[in-house]
Design a protein around this motif. Structure first.
Motif, PDB file in Angstrom:
ATOM      1  N   GLY A 109       4.122   5.118  -5.662  1.00 26.32           N
ATOM      2  CA  GLY A 109       4.858   4.748  -6.884  1.00 26.32           C
ATOM      3  C   GLY A 109       6.243   3.974  -7.559  1.00 26.32           C
ATOM      4  N   HIS A 110       6.815   3.437  -6.787  1.00 26.54           N
ATOM      5  CA  HIS A 110       7.538   2.327  -6.751  1.00 26.54           C
ATOM      6  C   HIS A 110       8.375   1.240  -5.329  1.00 26.54           C
ATOM      7  N   GLU A 152      -0.242  -8.598  -9.671  1.00 28.90           N
ATOM      8  CA  GLU A 152      -1.154  -7.603  -9.690  1.00 28.90           C
ATOM      9  C   GLU A 152      -0.825  -6.121  -9.845  1.00 28.90           C
ATOM     10  N   TRP A 153       0.406  -5.684  -9.598  1.00 26.70           N
ATOM     11  CA  TRP A 153       1.168  -4.871  -9.434  1.00 26.70           C
ATOM     12  C   TRP A 153       2.282  -4.048  -9.642  1.00 26.70           C
ATOM     13  N   HIS A 206      10.318  -9.513 -12.371  1.00 27.52           N
ATOM     14  CA  HIS A 206       8.731  -9.007 -11.606  1.00 27.52           C
ATOM     15  C   HIS A 206       8.062 -11.013 -11.250  1.00 27.52           C
ATOM     16  N   HIS A 234       2.543  -3.395 -13.015  1.00 25.77           N
ATOM     17  CA  HIS A 234       2.472  -2.620 -14.251  1.00 25.77           C
ATOM     18  C   HIS A 234       2.185  -1.299 -13.049  1.00 25.77           C
ATOM     19  N   ARG A 235       2.244  -1.012 -11.629  1.00 25.43           N
ATOM     20  CA  ARG A 235       2.472   0.082 -10.434  1.00 25.43           C
ATOM     21  C   ARG A 235       3.610   0.197 -10.236  1.00 25.43           C
ATOM     22  N   GLY A 236       4.430  -0.110 -10.236  1.00 22.38           N
ATOM     23  CA  GLY A 236       5.778   0.188  -9.733  1.00 22.38           C
ATOM     24  C   GLY A 236       6.370  -0.606  -8.724  1.00 22.38           C
ATOM     25  N   VAL A 237       5.721  -1.577  -8.827  1.00 20.47           N
ATOM     26  CA  VAL A 237       6.443  -2.441  -7.379  1.00 20.47           C
ATOM     27  C   VAL A 237       6.623  -3.802  -7.919  1.00 20.47           C
ATOM     28  N   HIS A 238       7.902  -3.772  -7.681  1.00 20.38           N
ATOM     29  CA  HIS A 238       8.712  -5.228  -7.804  1.00 20.38           C
ATOM     30  C   HIS A 238       8.583  -5.912  -6.595  1.00 20.38           C
ATOM     31  N   ARG A 241       1.019  -1.047   0.246  1.00 22.40           N
ATOM     32  CA  ARG A 241       0.263   0.634   0.099  1.00 22.40           C
ATOM     33  C   ARG A 241       0.845   1.332  -0.058  1.00 22.40           C
ATOM     34  N   LEU A 286       2.707   1.088  -3.289  1.00 24.26           N
ATOM     35  CA  LEU A 286       1.953   1.859  -4.408  1.00 24.26           C
ATOM     36  C   LEU A 286       1.597   3.074  -4.639  1.00 24.26           C
TER      37      LEU A 286
END
Length: 258
Positions: free
Chosen positions: A141-142, A180-181, A245, A183-187, A135, A138
């Motif tokens: 952004g990273h 899920e994550w 990922h 594409h939202r910058g979280v590896h 959370r 996200l």
């Protein structure tokens, strides 16, 4: 041809990393390795005294480190620690989900309380900490989450049914969160650790017959040293792994290849 030094891809200077179970074994080695790569390491452990001692030892070696008390089976404590860490350091870049326990009993006699202790720490604790960290990451952004799984995510093991189940679950949690994550910058990635010389393998290493039998299946022919996990963690925590990922990276002396 690019003249950029590829070693810069592994530089973690200015990053903030929280490592659970960081007061001994693999966690202690990983915390030290991330610090050497330039990160400020937040040493998390169930014992505040042990965490502070470890952080002080890292700082004595020239690292940037601090300590927090954290029992991963208590989601409310994890929420507080993450909020406090993020506020103090203006975010959190890396989580190494390393805290774990093992209980050894024959499957037919495996006690319910032992089962719940293992699953509560290795599955529930790891997921809810990753969820809370996710959370936060996200929103900024990273971020990088590295889960410490096991080769027992692939295979069974004698007298460790709960541990094997928990590490299989952690591998799937890793893949699901990455789906899920990413594409939202979280590896989100994991390491399938083999047999290392830590407290968790002390019983195996103390039994000559079992130790010989186990090592006969390891192409490297020996137990790993905790510091030999560091390179994989730094890689997955760094820009060198920007397109990685949901991976389960084996660091196991060749166990899964044999």
């Amino acid at each position: 041809m690019s003249t950029t030094n590829p070693l810069h891809l592994f530089d973690l200077t200015g990053k903030v990393a929280l490592v659970t179970g960081a007061t001994r074994g693999l966690g202690r080695a990983v915390a030290a390795g991330l610090a050497r790569a330039g990160a400020h390491v937040v040493v998390a452990g169930r014992s505040r005294e042990a965490a502070e001692k470890t952080a002080a030892e890292l700082e004595a070696d020239g690292a940037h480190a601090s300590a927090v008390e954290l029992d991963v089976t208590r989601p409310e404590q994890a929420r507080h620690v993450l909020a406090e860490t993020s506020e103090q350091h203006h975010g959190l870049d890396i989580l190494v989900n390393n805290a774990g326990v093992i209980e050894r009993h024959p499957a037919e006699d495996y006690p319910a309380d032992a089962w719940h202790r293992v699953i509560d720490t290795n599955v529930h604790g790891a997921f809810f900490l990753a969820q809370e960290t996710g959370r936060l990451m996200l929103a900024q952004g990273h971020g990088r989450i590295v889960n410490i799984a096991s080769v027992l995510a692939y295979s069974g093991g004698r007298n460790v049914v709960a541990y094997a189940a928990s590490k299989g679950a952690l591998a799937q949690i890793t893949r699901a969160l990455a789906t899920e994550w990413a594409h939202r910058g979280v590896h989100v990635n994991a390491i399938a650790a083999g047999y290392f010389s830590t407290d968790l393998t002390q019983d195996l290493r103390d039994d000559p017959a079992r130790s010989r039998a186990l090592l006969s299946r390891v192409p490297a022919g020996r137990f790993g040293r905790p510091e030999e996990l560091v390179g994989a963690v730094v890689f997955l925590s760094s820009p060198a792994a920007d397109y990685v990922h949901g991976a389960l990276l084996e660091v196991d002396g060749g166990w899964t290849a044999a």
